[in-house]
Design an enzyme around this catalytic site. Structure first.
Site, short mmCIF file in Angstrom:
data_model
loop_
_atom_site.label_atom_id
_atom_site.label_comp_id
_atom_site.label_asym_id
_atom_site.label_seq_id
_atom_site.Cartn_x
_atom_site.Cartn_y
_atom_site.Cartn_z
N HIS A 192 0.85 -1.18 0.00
CA HIS A 192 0.00 0.00 0.00
C HIS A 192 0.89 1.23 0.00
O HIS A 192 1.93 1.26 0.66
CB HIS A 192 -0.96 0.02 1.19
CG HIS A 192 -0.31 -0.22 2.52
ND1 HIS A 192 0.07 -1.48 2.94
CD2 HIS A 192 0.05 0.63 3.52
CE1 HIS A 192 0.63 -1.40 4.13
NE2 HIS A 192 0.63 -0.12 4.51
N HIS A 198 0.74 5.07 1.10
CA HIS A 198 0.01 6.12 1.83
C HIS A 198 0.07 7.39 0.98
O HIS A 198 1.17 7.86 0.65
CB HIS A 198 0.68 6.41 3.17
CG HIS A 198 0.71 5.27 4.13
ND1 HIS A 198 -0.16 5.19 5.21
CD2 HIS A 198 1.49 4.16 4.20
CE1 HIS A 198 0.11 4.09 5.90
NE2 HIS A 198 1.10 3.45 5.32
P1 AMP Z 1 1.49 0.29 7.46
O1 AMP Z 1 1.95 0.60 8.85
O2 AMP Z 1 2.26 1.04 6.42
O3 AMP Z 1 1.38 -1.19 7.17
O4 AMP Z 1 0.05 0.91 7.35
C1 AMP Z 1 -1.12 0.20 7.54
C2 AMP Z 1 -2.21 1.24 7.53
O5 AMP Z 1 -3.44 0.58 7.35
C3 AMP Z 1 -2.29 2.05 8.82
O6 AMP Z 1 -2.12 3.43 8.54
C4 AMP Z 1 -3.71 1.73 9.34
O7 AMP Z 1 -4.34 2.85 9.92
C5 AMP Z 1 -4.41 1.27 8.07
N1 AMP Z 1 -5.52 0.36 8.28
C6 AMP Z 1 -5.54 -0.75 9.06
N2 AMP Z 1 -6.73 -1.37 8.97
C7 AMP Z 1 -7.49 -0.63 8.12
C8 AMP Z 1 -8.83 -0.73 7.63
N3 AMP Z 1 -9.65 -1.73 8.00
N4 AMP Z 1 -9.28 0.23 6.79
C9 AMP Z 1 -8.48 1.25 6.43
N5 AMP Z 1 -7.20 1.39 6.84
C10 AMP Z 1 -6.71 0.47 7.68
#
Ligand code: AMP
Ligand code: ZN
Length: 130
Positions: A97, A99
């Protein structure tokens, strides 16, 4: 394999989608750092940005579309694009993903990338998709 973001793509878990095309889906981060903080992910399961040679390229058009949307609908004037790779970087979800963190003129600079959110996700989603 039980992958949270694959389940979001399949709509088994709800999300606030703001954009999608043939290769990518974009939805609001549930814990935003800025108003309109969006995650752009490939439809196919790829663990992270460096584990596959073409995945980042595949989602590049969606990144651009999301950027335009956040400029047009929320008045973003800059972006931080961030993709964590590996647990030690802070990666928590092991489905690639990016951001897309929109930035605003009233709170500039990388030191302020994590800002204050005043609006709830529902309101922000309506502003982007409405
Ligand atoms: P990372 O730390 O780069 O793996 O980021 C994972 C991101 O996913 C974090 O910013 C979380 O807030 C986001 N996240 C986790 N679960 C969900 C969800 N169900 N819907 C939207 N975002 C999510
Ligand atoms: Zn996945």
């Amino acid at each position: 394999m039980d992958c949270l973001f694959c389940r979001i793509i399949e709509s088994e878990i709800p999300s606030k989608r703001v954009f999608e095309d043939e290769t990518a889906v974009a939805f609001l981060d549930i814990n935003p750092w800025q108003c309109g903080h969006t995650l752009v992910i490939p439809r196919r399961h790829v663990a992270d940005a460096l584990s596959d040679p073409t995945a980042l390229t595949e989602i590049a058009p969606a990144l651009r579309q999301v950027g335009t949307l956040l400029q047009d609908k929320l008045g973003a004037s800059g972006f931080n694009l961030l993709s964590n790779v590996g647990a030690d970087s802070g990666q928590e979800v092991f489905h690639l993903h990016v951001h897309v963190i929109p930035r605003y003129a009233d709170n500039p600079g990388i030191a302020h990338m994590r800002g204050e959110i005043t609006d709830d996700l529902e309101t922000i989603h309506r502003r982007i998709t409405g």
